[in-house]
Scaffold this active site. Structure first.
Site, mmCIF file in Angstrom:
data_model
loop_
_atom_site.group_PDB
_atom_site.id
_atom_site.type_symbol
_atom_site.label_atom_id
_atom_site.label_comp_id
_atom_site.label_asym_id
_atom_site.label_seq_id
_atom_site.Cartn_x
_atom_site.Cartn_y
_atom_site.Cartn_z
ATOM 1 N N ASP A 1 6.054 10.272 -4.437
ATOM 2 C CA ASP A 1 6.511 11.169 -5.497
ATOM 3 C C ASP A 1 5.421 11.637 -6.469
ATOM 4 O O ASP A 1 5.660 12.503 -7.312
ATOM 5 C CB ASP A 1 7.669 10.518 -6.283
ATOM 6 C CG ASP A 1 7.309 9.133 -6.836
ATOM 7 O OD1 ASP A 1 6.149 8.917 -7.224
ATOM 8 O OD2 ASP A 1 8.209 8.271 -6.872
ATOM 9 N N HIS B 1 1.868 6.195 2.076
ATOM 10 C CA HIS B 1 2.788 7.042 2.835
ATOM 11 C C HIS B 1 2.640 8.519 2.498
ATOM 12 O O HIS B 1 3.536 9.316 2.774
ATOM 13 C CB HIS B 1 4.230 6.551 2.622
ATOM 14 C CG HIS B 1 4.470 5.193 3.197
ATOM 15 N ND1 HIS B 1 5.490 4.360 2.805
ATOM 16 C CD2 HIS B 1 3.793 4.509 4.150
ATOM 17 C CE1 HIS B 1 5.426 3.216 3.494
ATOM 18 N NE2 HIS B 1 4.406 3.289 4.300
ATOM 19 N N CYS C 1 0.171 32.829 7.612
ATOM 20 C CA CYS C 1 -0.307 33.105 8.980
ATOM 21 C C CYS C 1 0.822 32.928 10.007
ATOM 22 O O CYS C 1 0.620 33.139 11.198
ATOM 23 C CB CYS C 1 -1.481 32.185 9.332
ATOM 24 S SG CYS C 1 -0.985 30.515 9.814
ATOM 25 N N THR D 1 12.772 4.095 -9.540
ATOM 26 C CA THR D 1 14.223 4.206 -9.792
ATOM 27 C C THR D 1 14.511 4.427 -11.279
ATOM 28 O O THR D 1 15.464 5.120 -11.626
ATOM 29 C CB THR D 1 14.994 2.956 -9.300
ATOM 30 O OG1 THR D 1 14.404 1.799 -9.885
ATOM 31 C CG2 THR D 1 14.984 2.837 -7.793
ATOM 32 N N PHE E 1 15.546 3.250 -1.208
ATOM 33 C CA PHE E 1 16.190 3.354 0.104
ATOM 34 C C PHE E 1 17.249 2.280 0.327
ATOM 35 O O PHE E 1 18.308 2.544 0.846
ATOM 36 C CB PHE E 1 15.126 3.249 1.210
ATOM 37 C CG PHE E 1 14.444 4.548 1.513
ATOM 38 C CD1 PHE E 1 14.764 5.710 0.831
ATOM 39 C CD2 PHE E 1 13.486 4.619 2.515
ATOM 40 C CE1 PHE E 1 14.145 6.907 1.118
ATOM 41 C CE2 PHE E 1 12.853 5.815 2.819
ATOM 42 C CZ PHE E 1 13.181 6.951 2.124
ATOM 43 N N ASN F 1 10.639 -7.726 -8.958
ATOM 44 C CA ASN F 1 11.569 -6.987 -8.093
ATOM 45 C C ASN F 1 12.998 -7.388 -8.422
ATOM 46 O O ASN F 1 13.284 -8.564 -8.597
ATOM 47 C CB ASN F 1 11.275 -7.296 -6.619
ATOM 48 C CG ASN F 1 11.744 -6.197 -5.706
ATOM 49 O OD1 ASN F 1 11.233 -5.077 -5.780
ATOM 50 N ND2 ASN F 1 12.720 -6.471 -4.864
HETATM 51 P P1 NAD Z 1 13.155 -0.204 -0.660
HETATM 52 O O1 NAD Z 1 14.201 0.801 -0.988
HETATM 53 O O2 NAD Z 1 13.178 -0.826 0.676
HETATM 54 O O3 NAD Z 1 13.210 -1.383 -1.719
HETATM 55 C C1 NAD Z 1 13.194 -1.122 -3.094
HETATM 56 C C2 NAD Z 1 13.183 -2.467 -3.804
HETATM 57 O O4 NAD Z 1 12.989 -2.204 -5.180
HETATM 58 C C3 NAD Z 1 14.478 -3.262 -3.678
HETATM 59 O O5 NAD Z 1 14.153 -4.578 -3.269
HETATM 60 C C4 NAD Z 1 15.077 -3.248 -5.098
HETATM 61 O O6 NAD Z 1 15.639 -4.478 -5.447
HETATM 62 C C5 NAD Z 1 13.873 -3.009 -5.947
HETATM 63 N N1 NAD Z 1 14.123 -2.257 -7.173
HETATM 64 C C6 NAD Z 1 14.860 -1.122 -7.338
HETATM 65 N N2 NAD Z 1 14.766 -0.682 -8.612
HETATM 66 C C7 NAD Z 1 13.952 -1.568 -9.249
HETATM 67 C C8 NAD Z 1 13.469 -1.651 -10.581
HETATM 68 N N3 NAD Z 1 13.784 -0.761 -11.517
HETATM 69 N N4 NAD Z 1 12.638 -2.686 -10.889
HETATM 70 C C9 NAD Z 1 12.305 -3.635 -9.965
HETATM 71 N N5 NAD Z 1 12.745 -3.594 -8.697
HETATM 72 C C10 NAD Z 1 13.541 -2.565 -8.345
HETATM 73 O O7 NAD Z 1 11.757 0.477 -0.973
HETATM 74 P P2 NAD Z 1 10.316 0.253 -0.319
HETATM 75 O O8 NAD Z 1 10.077 -1.190 -0.056
HETATM 76 O O9 NAD Z 1 9.365 1.008 -1.150
HETATM 77 O O10 NAD Z 1 10.413 0.970 1.106
HETATM 78 C C11 NAD Z 1 11.030 2.211 1.225
HETATM 79 C C12 NAD Z 1 10.166 3.328 1.803
HETATM 80 O O11 NAD Z 1 10.733 4.525 1.323
HETATM 81 C C13 NAD Z 1 8.772 3.335 1.299
HETATM 82 O O12 NAD Z 1 8.000 3.464 2.414
HETATM 83 C C14 NAD Z 1 8.626 4.587 0.437
HETATM 84 O O13 NAD Z 1 7.563 5.374 0.921
HETATM 85 C C15 NAD Z 1 9.852 5.398 0.681
HETATM 86 N N6 NAD Z 1 10.529 5.920 -0.552
HETATM 87 C C16 NAD Z 1 9.794 6.479 -1.539
HETATM 88 C C17 NAD Z 1 10.420 6.937 -2.697
HETATM 89 C C18 NAD Z 1 9.578 7.552 -3.786
HETATM 90 O O14 NAD Z 1 8.525 8.102 -3.498
HETATM 91 N N7 NAD Z 1 10.001 7.444 -5.044
HETATM 92 C C19 NAD Z 1 11.801 6.819 -2.850
HETATM 93 C C20 NAD Z 1 12.536 6.240 -1.804
HETATM 94 C C21 NAD Z 1 11.874 5.779 -0.651
#
Ligand code: NAD
Length: 233
Positions: free
Chosen positions: A101, A116, A147, A23, A30, A208
């Protein structure tokens, strides 16, 4: 004990991360307030990112995927960079990530278990030819191989199993770690969230922004931004 003191005592660190790790690179997660699941769509993101939807509504899948899942402009942040630095210094065994990503590799990390999958690998379902994420981003409608076959991103869609070798590598690394840092994940997506159970080492640390089901079991919990915490070490 502080995070810095714990880290100085360990040399087999494993980092287990989720969407919150990216982020601070500008990619929304998500489930946060401004996450993808709080935005309004006619069909839920979980449905659009399922294997059933990919095969039955391929063009709609790709419209959403190109729009939301391909942030090719994003750059590694301080968390990605610090982890790559620890690996170079021989302090970090591996990164296990739920992210797709590719930002850990962009920062220089070598041993990355992508539970994933990755947007950077795309395969023709007919002939197996590989395509880049840029190719998918530039394509229109349904991306096709030369193809004629349908190209599918090597990301694990809802309803699909995880890759066996990746799971094995991730579990081995976690079980060999002396310190596990869990960060930026709500720990709600299974089976990935269950991987923490294989940890058997000295320090379990959680970084987190929001509370998670793991908080009560950790040696240290920081409800802070992971890039700021790791970047500040
Ligand atoms: P999630 O969205 O369920 O949870 C994200 C967590 O990160 C939240 O609890 C939030 O409080 C915390 N958070 C957000 N920004 C933060 C920061 N800067 N520092 C510390 N904590 C922070 O995400 P998840 O548990 O990874 O599950 C979501 C699924 O979505 C995963 O399977 C993933 O593959 C996929 N996804 C991937 C991407 C990516 O590749 N960047 C982006 C979105 C979702």
């Amino acid at each position: 004990m502080t995070l810095k003191e714990m880290i100085s005592q360990c040399k087999r660190i494993v980092f287990f991360g989720g969407a919150g790790v990216s982020t601070e690179s500008g990619i929304p997660d998500f489930r946060s307030e401004d996450g993808l699941y709080r935005q309004k769509y006619d069909v839920s993101p979980e449905t659009m990112l399922s294997d059933g939807y990919f095969y039955s509504h391929t063009e709609d899948f790709y419209r959403f995927y190109r729009d939301k899942m391909l942030p090719l402009w994003a750059k590694p942040n301080a968390a990605h960079k610090k982890l790559a630095e620890w690996e170079r210094e021989g302090k970090l065994l591996a990164v296990v990530t739920q992210n797709i990503d590719g930002l850990h590799q962009a920062a220089g990390s070598k041993r990355v278990y992508e539970l994933h999958g990755s947007v950077h690998r795309n395969t023709c379902l007919k002939c197996g030819k590989k395509y880049s994420a840029e190719y998918i981003a530039r394509s229109e409608g349904i991306p096709r191989c030369e193809c004629g076959g349908l190209i599918k991103p090597d990301v694990v869609l809802y309803g699909e199993p995880l890759d066996g070798e990746t799971v094995q590598g991730a579990v081995r690394a976690i079980s060999e770690a002396d310190m596990l840092i869990v960060a930026g994940t709500s720990l709600t997506v299974y089976p990935a969230a269950g991987f923490v159970e294989y940890f058997n080492g000295k320090y379990l640390v959680l970084i987190n922004r929001d509370p998670t089901p793991l908080d009560g079991r950790c040696d240290l919990v920081l409800h802070e931004k992971v890039g700021e915490v790791l970047g500040g070490l």
